[in-house]
Every structure is written in C-alpha cells, then in structure tokens.
Design an enzyme around this catalytic site. Structure first.
Site, PDB file in Angstrom:
ATOM      1  N   LYS A 154       0.848  -1.203   0.000  1.00 15.73           N
ATOM      2  CA  LYS A 154       0.000   0.000   0.000  1.00 15.73           C
ATOM      3  C   LYS A 154       0.881   1.249   0.000  1.00 15.73           C
ATOM      4  CE  LYS A 154      -4.056   0.203   2.054  1.00 15.73           C
ATOM      5  NZ  LYS A 154      -5.069   0.057   0.996  1.00 15.73           N
TER       6      LYS A 154
HETATM    7  N1  PMP Z   1      -6.738  -3.693  -3.527  1.00  9.84           N
HETATM    8  C1  PMP Z   1      -6.432  -2.398  -3.319  1.00  9.84           C
HETATM    9  C2  PMP Z   1      -5.759  -1.638  -4.404  1.00  9.84           C
HETATM   10  C3  PMP Z   1      -6.752  -1.791  -2.091  1.00  9.84           C
HETATM   11  O1  PMP Z   1      -6.440  -0.509  -1.876  1.00  9.84           O
HETATM   12  C4  PMP Z   1      -7.428  -2.535  -1.107  1.00  9.84           C
HETATM   13  C5  PMP Z   1      -7.832  -1.888   0.186  1.00  9.84           C
HETATM   14  N2  PMP Z   1      -6.855  -1.962   1.149  1.00  9.84           N
HETATM   15  C6  PMP Z   1      -7.711  -3.892  -1.362  1.00  9.84           C
HETATM   16  C7  PMP Z   1      -7.345  -4.426  -2.590  1.00  9.84           C
HETATM   17  C8  PMP Z   1      -8.315  -4.764  -0.316  1.00  9.84           C
HETATM   18  O2  PMP Z   1      -7.337  -5.040   0.654  1.00  9.84           O
HETATM   19  P1  PMP Z   1      -7.724  -5.364   2.164  1.00  9.84           P
HETATM   20  O3  PMP Z   1      -8.693  -6.468   2.106  1.00  9.84           O
HETATM   21  O4  PMP Z   1      -6.447  -5.754   2.795  1.00  9.84           O
HETATM   22  O5  PMP Z   1      -8.315  -4.127   2.734  1.00  9.84           O
END
Ligand code: PMP
Length: 303
Positions: A154
């Site tokens: 992220k």
């Molecule tokens: N893909 C992206 C690009 C994201 O920003 C997110 C949100 N965090 C997700 C997938 C989903 O990830 P998570 O389940 O860890 O929140």
C-alpha cells in the site's frame, strides 16, 4: 476524532500537522494501511478486525520503501488500542496508519531521511453500498506492474493509478473500475480485490497479477473453503471471463463484500445480487462484527 497518534505522541487533532516541504508529500513515498473496527451494539463492544495482520503487512511494506518504523506489529496494535480507548467511538470506524518521509527537503530517494508515523481513526460507514449491486467498467488505465510500483504494497504513490481509474469509471457512469494487468488479465478494482463465480467455483487472480495482497481476500478464501465448502481457485483470469461469470464481487476492508451486477453494461448472472455472494456477504458480516464464536480470534475488543 479528537486524538491522533503523531510521531510518538497522542496529540489533539489540530496539532497533527506537517510542513508543505515534507518529502513524501511531493513524491508519494509513503505507506499506509486501512483497518476497520466494527461497533457491536448488543455487545456494547468495538472489535478491530485482523489488526495484527494489517500491521504485519504495514511493516513489510514500510521496509520495502526503507521507511523506518521503530515498532513491532504488536506495539502498533497496542498504540491503536490506546488511541481508540482515548477517542471512545461507539460506531464503526476506519483506522489509518501512515508512515512517511518527514524530512523537509527536496530529493527523490529513499535513504537518509527521517520517518514520520501517524495513526488516526474516523467514523466510517460502508465505502460502497453493499446492499445494492455495483456497476463496474474495465478501465482504460492498466494496473501498475510489480517492476514499476509494487501494487502488492500500500504505497501512497501507487494510488495515483487507482485515482485516475476510479474517476474515469465515475465519469463514465460506473461505480467502480476494474484494472487489467499490462498483459491484459484481470487484476483488481481501484481499492478492492475481485472474485468471480464460474461453474460453481470461486476464481480470483493470483498474487502475481499486480494486486494488493488483500487481507479480506485471504479471509474470504479461508471462510469460503472452510465454512461454505466452496472450491476457490487462484489463477489468471481473462477479461471475457468477467462478462461470462455467474456472479462477481469485490472485497476489501473498505468495500467489505460488494456484489457486482454489471460489467461494461453487461448484466452479470441475473443482473441482481447472486445467491453465493449473498451467502458470503452474510458470513463475512457475522465474522467481522464479532458475532461468530469460532472467529472471535480475529476480532480484538477495545473496551
Ligand atoms: N486492492 C487495493 C488496491 C486496495 O487498496 C485494497 C484496500 N486496502 C484492497 C485491494 C483490499 O485489501 P484489504 O482487504 O487488505 O483491505
């Protein structure tokens, strides 16, 4: 929320400020997380979902960017618990940790700079209305690839890619964008992972498809296999498989489980929320809200 954790201290929100010269503000060289805490009214309890996993991912990602966060995942969990107890929310909240280069200097690099760290929380309802299905469009923007900006982490700068795709989708009258990889395979949404139901099996792109290594994604793979006896296959998915899918849903901490009812104006399945998606959604909410005894281990109570 009144109190914010900012560079080793809990401070009133108006004091958590950075200079316009802050290095990461210019170059996107920061790493963030998104964590949800669910308010359970009958239990009068706030549960943070998979907090340790989020901080483990956070620290893996900060080390990739050579940001120096001098805390263990467990310490970051303790700081977050203290922050939430100070603010004492009695509603769903979203928790945002952010590590950034705080040095006030120009220069595009990762070394020789100070790291700043903040954690704050905001009241947060659904990011996407999960009771209605969403309409998505394939983006004309390709997903950033692992050798450009790793989408599996992220990284703040990587979200420029998400922002241009999301706004394009909204401009075209869709609710959300679906990215293809540079090779043309299905990747993910602008802030969500994606699952398709085909021939009774759940399909989701592999971790090599330039996706975020989603915590909701791995939670759902686990729950679907264990509780719903569904076969889940991680493989490359072609664009046209989206149009042919029986059901599709997006998932993420923000998006939760969001049914997709249309792709590029083509209805998916019956054009309404699919029965398997509805079942997965129900199970997911039971688990994250702390109503499943078996999975209470994933929900950290605050009070
Ligand atoms: N893909 C992206 C690009 C994201 O920003 C997110 C949100 N965090 C997700 C997938 C989903 O990830 P998570 O389940 O860890 O929140």
């Amino acid at each position: 929320m009144d109190t914010i954790y900012f560079n080793d201290k809990f401070v009133p929100a108006p004091e958590a400020k950075v200079s316009v010269m802050t290095n990461s503000l210019h170059y996107g060289t920061a790493v963030f997380e998104g964590i949800r805490a669910y308010w359970n009214g009958p239990k009068k309890q706030l549960f943070v979902f998979k907090m340790l996993e989020h901080y483990q991912r956070f620290l893996r990602n900060t080390s990739l960017l050579r940001l120096k966060v001098n805390h263990t995942p467990e310490e970051l969990c303790d700081i977050t618990l203290e922050l939430l107890r100070k603010n004492h929310p009695e509603e769903d909240v979203y928790i945002r940790p952010l590590a950034f280069f705080s040095t006030e200097t120009m220069g595009v690099k990762l070394h020789g700079m100070e790291t700043g760290l903040t954690i704050f929380s905001i009241p947060f309802g659904p990011y996407i209305d999960v009771s209605k299905g969403v309409k998505v469009g394939i983006s004309s923007w390709r997903r950033i690839d692992d050798n450009s900006i790793p989408a599996r982490c992220k990284i703040s700068g990587g979200y420029v890619n998400s922002a241009v795709a999301k706004s394009e989708a909204l401009d075209h009258g869709y609710d959300e964008a679906i990215f293809l990889t540079k090779d043309g395979f299905v990747s993910e949404g602008s802030a969500e992972n994606i699952f398709l139901l085909r021939g009774g099996k759940l399909l989701t792109p592999t971790l090599a498809e330039d996706i975020l290594e989603g915590i909701t994604r791995s939670t759902l793979i686990d729950l679907c296999r264990t509780e719903l006896n569904l076969e889940v296959v991680e493989r490359q998915i072609g664009r046209s498989e989206l149009y042919l899918a029986e059901e599709i849903f997006l998932c993420g901490t923000g998006a939760q489980v969001s049914p997709v009812i249309e792709v590029d104006r083509r209805p998916i399945g019956s054009g309404e929320i699919g029965p398997i998606t509805a079942e997965i959604q129900k199970l997911y909410f039971e688990v994250v809200k702390g109503n499943s005894r078996k999975y209470l281990k994933w929900c950290i109570p605050i009070y």
